[in-house]
Structure formats: C-alpha cells, structure tokens
Design a protein around this motif. Structure first.
Motif, short mmCIF file in Angstrom:
data_model
loop_
_atom_site.label_atom_id
_atom_site.label_comp_id
_atom_site.label_asym_id
_atom_site.label_seq_id
_atom_site.Cartn_x
_atom_site.Cartn_y
_atom_site.Cartn_z
N GLN A 128 -40.66 -18.50 88.47
CA GLN A 128 -39.33 -18.97 88.22
C GLN A 128 -39.24 -19.55 86.90
O GLN A 128 -38.29 -19.93 86.40
CB GLN A 128 -39.10 -20.23 89.14
CG GLN A 128 -39.33 -19.83 90.66
CD GLN A 128 -38.03 -18.85 91.14
OE1 GLN A 128 -36.74 -19.19 90.62
NE2 GLN A 128 -38.53 -17.85 91.79
N ASP B 185 -42.49 -29.47 88.66
CA ASP B 185 -41.40 -28.42 88.53
C ASP B 185 -41.74 -27.12 89.33
O ASP B 185 -43.06 -26.84 89.25
CB ASP B 185 -41.30 -28.07 86.86
CG ASP B 185 -40.34 -28.79 86.18
OD1 ASP B 185 -40.40 -29.12 84.83
OD2 ASP B 185 -39.42 -29.31 86.87
N VAL B 186 -40.70 -26.34 89.56
CA VAL B 186 -40.81 -25.32 90.42
C VAL B 186 -41.38 -24.16 89.69
O VAL B 186 -40.77 -23.90 88.55
CB VAL B 186 -39.88 -24.81 91.25
CG1 VAL B 186 -40.00 -23.50 92.01
CG2 VAL B 186 -39.21 -26.06 92.29
N GLU C 268 -41.84 -18.76 93.75
CA GLU C 268 -41.28 -18.84 95.06
C GLU C 268 -42.28 -17.80 95.74
O GLU C 268 -42.54 -16.78 95.15
CB GLU C 268 -39.86 -18.22 95.06
CG GLU C 268 -38.94 -19.23 94.57
CD GLU C 268 -38.06 -20.09 95.49
OE1 GLU C 268 -37.47 -20.84 95.15
OE2 GLU C 268 -38.51 -20.14 96.68
N ARG D 252 -43.03 -23.53 98.32
CA ARG D 252 -43.00 -22.85 96.70
C ARG D 252 -44.10 -23.58 96.05
O ARG D 252 -44.82 -24.56 96.61
CB ARG D 252 -41.73 -23.72 96.07
CG ARG D 252 -40.20 -23.12 96.96
CD ARG D 252 -39.30 -23.13 96.09
NE ARG D 252 -38.64 -24.60 95.72
CZ ARG D 252 -37.58 -24.71 95.07
NH1 ARG D 252 -36.77 -23.78 94.77
NH2 ARG D 252 -37.16 -26.23 95.01
N HIS E 111 -45.44 -25.55 92.60
CA HIS E 111 -44.94 -26.52 91.62
C HIS E 111 -46.17 -26.66 90.70
O HIS E 111 -47.30 -26.31 90.84
CB HIS E 111 -44.90 -27.86 92.30
CG HIS E 111 -43.59 -27.43 93.42
ND1 HIS E 111 -42.35 -27.79 93.10
CD2 HIS E 111 -43.99 -27.34 94.69
CE1 HIS E 111 -41.70 -27.63 94.21
NE2 HIS E 111 -42.49 -27.28 94.96
N ASP F 158 -39.14 -26.66 99.99
CA ASP F 158 -38.81 -26.75 98.37
C ASP F 158 -39.87 -27.67 97.87
O ASP F 158 -40.20 -27.67 96.71
CB ASP F 158 -37.33 -27.51 98.28
CG ASP F 158 -36.44 -26.34 98.59
OD1 ASP F 158 -35.27 -26.80 98.76
OD2 ASP F 158 -36.85 -25.26 98.67
N GLY G 109 -42.98 -27.71 98.83
CA GLY G 109 -44.35 -27.05 98.88
C GLY G 109 -45.14 -26.86 100.13
O GLY G 109 -46.12 -26.40 100.07
N PRO H 13 -43.46 -33.07 95.08
CA PRO H 13 -44.14 -31.87 95.74
C PRO H 13 -45.48 -32.01 95.74
O PRO H 13 -46.23 -32.65 95.05
CB PRO H 13 -43.31 -30.93 94.79
CG PRO H 13 -43.27 -31.40 93.80
CD PRO H 13 -42.81 -32.81 93.95
#
Lengths: 363, 388
Positions: B42, B53-54, B57, B65, B67, B113, B115, B233
């Motif tokens: 991402q 932060d992501v 995916e 997700r 991170h 979302d 994780g 996360p």
C-alpha cells in the motif's frame, strides 16, 4: 539312542574355510561394496562457493527425529541374533560357521547386484540384506551343502525382496521365501533327520511325529532350552533367541504384540489338542521349545512389511500364525511348520490391516 | 535449544511451562524486513511511515493487514521483501477505540484493519481458548496466562461479542496455570501434540475439527487484547528464544536477535521460526520475524540423520503414532507417485500436520513434505502457513 544307518560321507575340507569370519566379513563387504559402487555410479559433484556468507539448510518440518534409523534397527536385530549364532557354533562347530558366513555374504552381494540392475542406490549398508542372510542361515540344518545355502539366500533376496521393489515392499517374510523353495525342491537335503545323521542330538518334532508321544518324553526341558536338539542351526538355541527377542522388544524395534500373540497361539492350540487326547499330543511347552517357534515369534513373524501395523491386527496375526503352526504340525506332513505358518499368516496380513478401530471419537 | 535436545525423546515432547519472570523487550533494530510475498503493498518506495501505518493488504479472506512496526522510511521494496529503515524516534498513528463498535460485521472488519486474522472468528456454540503451549520449546501461552491476565480478559470480552458462545472453555496443560472469567477449565496432558488446536478441540468436543466451535489460541487472544488496550494495530509478537520470552517487533531481522542473544549459527545449520514440529526454516538470516512466530531456535547441522529420498519400509511407526488415526504411509506413498486422489481417500483431509510421522520414520522420508504436497494438489492450501 538311534542307530546310524548308512554312514554319511566325509564332509569336504572345503576351500571356503576362510569364511569363518562370515558375519564380520559380510559387514565389511557390504560397506566396501556400497561405497565402491556408489562411487562408480554418482556423478562428479562440484560444490561452488556461494556469494552469501552463510548457507542454511531449508527443509520441511519436523526438525527433530527420534533417532531410530533403518541401519540402527537392522544392526540391533543382528546383535540380538549373535548369541544364538555363538551357541550354534558351540553345538554344531565349523559347519554352522560355514552356513552362516556363506548365507550372509551371498545375501549381501546378491542385494548389491539386484539394486545395481534395478538402477537404485546401493544401500546394502542398511544391513537388511545381512539380516536376511543371517535369518535364512539360522533356519537351515548345519550340514546344508554350499549350493543350497547360496541358492536359498539368492532366491530369498531376488524373489522375496528385489522382485517386489526392495525393503518394505515384500509381501511375505523374506528369508522364508528361500527357505520354502529349498524345503519343497530339495527336501532330502533340508530334512533335518537325513542331513544330520552324524549328530548326537535328536530332532524332537520328527520323534514326536513318527514315534509318538513316548519318544517325545525323552527330551527334558533343560535339554530343549539349552539347544541340545536338532532343528534349524540357530532356531534351536532357545535361550539366546529369547534373550535376543526380548532385547529388540525392549529397544522398541518390534512391538510385543506379535511375539506374545504368536506364542500364545501356539500354546493355546497345543493345549486344546492335548486336552482332546492327552495320550497322543505333546504338552504345549514342548511345542514352543522345539522347531523354529521362538525364532519365528521374535524375528520372522514381526517382519515389518509383511505383518500388519495396528495393535489389534498384530494380535490377530500372531494368533493365526501360532494356530497354523500347530495345525501343520498335527495334520501336515512336515514335522515343523513354522515357516509355512508364517507365510500363511503373511497372506492374511493385508486383510487384517483393514481392521482399524476408530480413534476414540469420544473424550 | 541446542544439541541438548537430542538426548531424550520424553523431554522433546514436554509442553509444561518452564519460563519464569518478565517478558523482555527485544531491542529495536535499525532496519525492518517485512515479508510481502502474495501481499498488495500500500506504500511506495521512499514513503515515510509512522508506526502503525498500513503497509500491505493480504488478499486472503479474513487476513489482517500488515502495519509498519516502527516509524521509518521505506528504503527498498521488491516482490518479496519491504525494507523499512527506522527513524531514531517512534511516531505513532492515532489510537482507535475498537470496543466502541457493537455491530459484529464492522467489529470484525475493524479487527482485520488492525492486523488480526479473523478467519476463525464466527458465531458458534462453544468458544475454546487454547492455553496450552502448542509445541515443545514454545512457552508463550503459559507465560501470558500467568502474567497478562488483564489483556487476555479484554481480548476475551471482545471475542465473546463476536462468537456469542453458550459455553466457554479454557484448556490448560496442568491445574493452576491460570484462569479467565466465565471459562470452565479443561486439563490436557502437557505432551505434544495435545497443544495443537485439533487435539484441544478433540479433548473438549470429541471432534478434531468441530463445526460448532471456535478454537482460539491465547496468543491470538492476547493480540486482540493488546489491540483493545492500546488502540494500536498489531506490530509485535511474543517469542520464546533460548528459554526466555521476548516481545519482538514484526520485521526484526533474525540476525539481530541472534547477535543480541549470542546464538551462533554455522553453515548448514537450520534456523527455525516457530516450533520444532510445525515451524519453518529460514533461507537467510536477513528474513524478518512475522506475526504468529512464537519461537526462534537453531539446530546445528549434523544433529539428526538427514532426510533421505528412501522408499517406505512399511514399519508402521507412523501409523501407530498418528494422532488423527490416519495411514501416513499410504498417504505419502501415493503422494510420492502422484496418486493424490488416493491420498485423499486415505484420510488426507483429517491430517492436521503435527509432524509426528516424520519424527518417527526410520527411513527418514520427508513425510510432512509429501503430505503438504498432496494437500496443495487436492485442496490448494496447507495448514502450516508460509510453507518454507
């Protein structure tokens, strides 16, 4: 005891005397042949240095192992048979050494040749061929001629093992294949009485079969246990075989189910026969201590590939083999039927393997 | 775990708790290597990230997700690996209140979302919390049951909302190893493989893969609890290394851990993330730790006799030791020759990949590898994640 009818011809002072060191010799031959033939067949492998500093091994789990490998299993089984071989040498002298050595070396070399022809890796250093040769030798009478030993050993390996695909693929116990072929084809040489006329010992089972229960009573339990009887040269060494058998059970190479069930089958069936007519049938213990029952219980019947694997299946297999031993001894023409009984049991093993009780589905 | 483990088979199988003291922190490395194989990145190379932060995916259904484990800059990125060079100071994303969501679907989506892998969380009649160490040498489960009850309770509260079970069971490997409110305790033998999810489920429900039950490891419960507590996360994992438990950030290169703890590695050794029966070997010491890796150890090169391409000797050891009651000899023989449908008929679907068949095989056949090959051919997936 019994008169010597015709005298046997003098045994040849054969040129194979140096094979006295048969088993160690066969070990060495197997190792040397393995590496020579491997060296001849493997391509030249050059390992080039990599640019990364460290080369790690990548493989699938599990990463631990229990430590039991095929060479270790076979080696310890051979070790368990050494006391019986030593007692055979004491009782039968040079003849026994000759038979054992020739059988072991022939089996190892035949297996190497078969593997070469099949295009497989020469793996005779897993000692399974050596074990086959040794077991075959222990079933033979001590006076077996050299050609019988060589033929039987070769046929065991070729027909019993190689033709079906090697170790693990044999449908029946390997040394018994050669034994059965020899017994049926050259019965006069394999017959214990005819071939061991010069021995001071007697063959209890043929005494029982041809002269009745009274003749069998002449054998004391101690004599039978100490191996002062005729039969296969190693099969009659009861105490060493029992010790060796218990050793491999304790080491975990075979489970106790088959030996226990085999002995129980022989004892129970013999007991039923004796109950039905005490004047005609020998006591159960007599049947266990004669012939190849103890050898068969610990070393032949539990052969991995030809016997079933589940606990209940193993017990049934042992019982069937044990019962068959007694049926052949009572109703058959052979004084001792252990190898044939085990071969029969091997035929039922795939069916018994289907018995797979469901894992405890409840708590 | 070094050469000592080769001595006794009984010790090799013990799941009993052996770690005492606190969970230590593994020092922050300068660079993080994240495994992004089969992920959709991402961020681009050169992006500056805050912790949390992501970063990627995962296209698999129910996967959480990925991170950033620390504030840093994406210095290198290719198909397989994303390298994040850490900044001297950590800056964090804003905390989120997960417990504020009450509807199940948004809650599950929120967990993903953040994780957490939610593929096993569904509405079911029984919730089984697996508090047994899954493999010998891994000590995380029993340790967090003892030390981190608060976090586990918070995680449990959230999971109860999603699963709504009528029965909650906590499975332990011995009495007095911990408790959770509202859970009845079931004790299982502290011996491998009784810590595996399928065996735990069998002890509680009688079935290996029950339809109306959710089996959740305490380590997963702990992750959920941390997400609830901190609002951040998932960026770290708990690992047992050299007999102690550590909190390790995801993506920490393994060589940093080995250097910090003075664990030597020589050529041809095996470096293993996870446990000795279900773990995975690394091909490079630069690889980073991943979520769900709970152990790290090195097996010296000639510890055990090598795996060989040998035929099955039909000894039956694998059959007698298979906890699922299958025929591993038949399954692997069929897989060896490509008869994968026959493998399926011999019980392939019930195998939960415990590895005991390979452990006991005297012929040193690669049993689990054949089984995974057959599973991949028949079902397209194996139970062990990230196979090799």
């Amino acid at each position: 005891m019994h008169e010597v009818g015709t005298s046997r011809p003098e045994p040849d002072r054969d040129p194979l005397r140096p094979m006295l060191l048969g088993i160690p010799g066969a070990f060495c031959i197997s190792i040397i042949t393995t590496y020579v033939l491997r060296g001849m067949s493997m391509p030249n492998m050059l390992i080039k240095p990599f640019s990364t500093p460290l080369l790690l091994t990548v493989s699938a789990p599990p990463y631990w192992h229990c430590g039991r490998t095929v060479p270790r299993m076979m080696g310890e089984t051979i070790l368990a048979l050494i006391p019986a071989v030593i007692m055979a040498l004491v009782h039968f002298g040079f003849d026994a050494a000759r038979v054992v050595s020739l059988s072991c070396v022939t089996a190892v070399l035949t297996e190497a040749l078969c593997l070469r022809i099949m295009g497989r890796d020469i793996c005779i250093d897993d000692y399974s061929a050596l074990l086959t040769g040794l077991l075959f030798a222990l079933l033979l009478p001590a006076s077996a001629p050299w050609w019988l030993v060589v033929l039987g050993s070769t046929l065991s390996i070729v027909i019993g093992k190689a033709v079906f695909g090697g170790l693990g693929a044999n449908p029946v116990c390997i040394p018994l294949v050669g034994w059965a072929i020899c017994r049926v084809s050259w019965g006069h040489v394999m017959d214990i009485d005819f071939s061991m006329l010069s021995s001071e010992f007697l063959y209890p089972l043929s005494q029982l079969k041809y002269y009745g229960l009274e003749a069998a009573r002449h054998f004391s339990w101690v004599d039978l246990l100490m191996g002062r009887q005729l039969g296969g040269l190693g099969a009659v060494q009861i105490i060493p075989l029992l010790a060796g058998g218990i050793f491999i059970v304790v080491r975990g190479h075979i489970r106790p189910h088959i030996p226990a069930a085999f002995l129980a089958g022989v004892l129970a069936t013999a007991w039923f026969f004796q109950l039905s007519d005490p004047g005609m049938y020998a006591p159960p213990l007599f049947h266990v201590l004669t012939g190849s029952v103890v050898l068969g219980a610990f070393f032949l019947a539990p052969d991995h590939a030809s016997s079933p694997s589940g606990n209940l299946s193993m017990v049934l297999f042992g019982l069937i083999c044990g019962a068959m031993v007694m049926f052949i001894r009572v109703y058959g023409i052979y004084p001792d039927g252990v190898p044939f009984a085990i071969l029969f049991g091997n035929m039922t093993a795939p069916l018994l393997d289907l018995i797979h009780p469901k894992r405890r589905e409840r708590r | 775990m070094s050469r000592q483990v080769i001595i006794m088979t009984k010790e090799m199988f013990s799941l009993a708790p052996a770690v005492h003291g606190e969970i230590k922190d593994m020092p922050r490395p300068r660079e993080f290597h994240l495994d992004i194989r089969n992920c959709i990145a991402q961020v681009r190379k050169g992006a500056t990230l805050r912790q949390g932060d992501v970063v990627a995916e995962l296209p698999l259904v129910g996967s959480g997700r990925l991170h950033a484990p620390a504030a840093g800059k994406v210095s290198l990125m290719d198909q397989a690996c994303m390298t994040i060079k850490a900044l001297p100071e950590d800056s964090l994303v804003d905390a989120e209140d997960v417990m504020a969501l009450h509807e199940i679907r948004p809650l599950v989506r929120k967990l993903r979302d953040m994780g957490i892998t939610t593929s096993s969380l569904k509405n079911a009649g029984t919730l089984i919390v697996n508090g047994v160490n899954s493999e010998p040498g891994l000590q995380v489960a029993t340790h967090i049951l003892r030390e981190c009850r608060q976090t586990l309770e918070r995680g449990l509260e959230l999971v109860l909302r999603i699963v709504s079970p009528s029965d909650t069971v906590l499975v332990l490997s011995g009495p007095d190893q911990g408790e959770l409110t509202g859970c009845r305790t079931v004790v299982v033998p502290p011996v491998y493989p009784h810590g595996l999810p399928a065996m735990v489920a069998r002890h509680v429900t009688g079935e290996d893969m029950p339809g109306n039950a959710v089996v959740l490891d305490v380590t997963a419960l702990y992750e959920i609890g941390r997400v609830v507590e901190t609002g951040m996360p998932v960026t770290e994992t708990l690992m047992t290394i050299k007999g102690e438990n550590y909190r390790v950030r995801i993506g920490t290169p393994v060589h940093c851990i080995l250097e910090h703890l003075n664990i030597p590695v020589h050529a041809r050794d095996r470096v293993i993330l996870g446990g000795p029966f279900c773990g995975r070997t690394l091909y490079s010491l630069d690889q980073g730790v991943d979520k769900g890796d709970h152990g790290l150890f090195v097996i010296p090169a000639s510890s055990f006799s090598p795996v060989q391409d040998s035929p099955c000797i039909s000894c039956g050891e694998c059959i007698r030791h298979c906890p699922a009651g299958l025929r591993p000899d038949l399954i692997t023989r069929y897989a060896e020759f490509g008869f994968f449908n026959k493998s399926k008929a011999a019980g392939l679907v019930r195998c939960f990949e415990c590895g005991l068949c390979g452990f006991y095989c005297p012929a040193r056949r690669p049993m689990l590898q054949y089984i995974r090959l057959a599973r991949k051919e028949c079902f397209f997936k194996t139970i062990g994640k990230k196979v090799i």
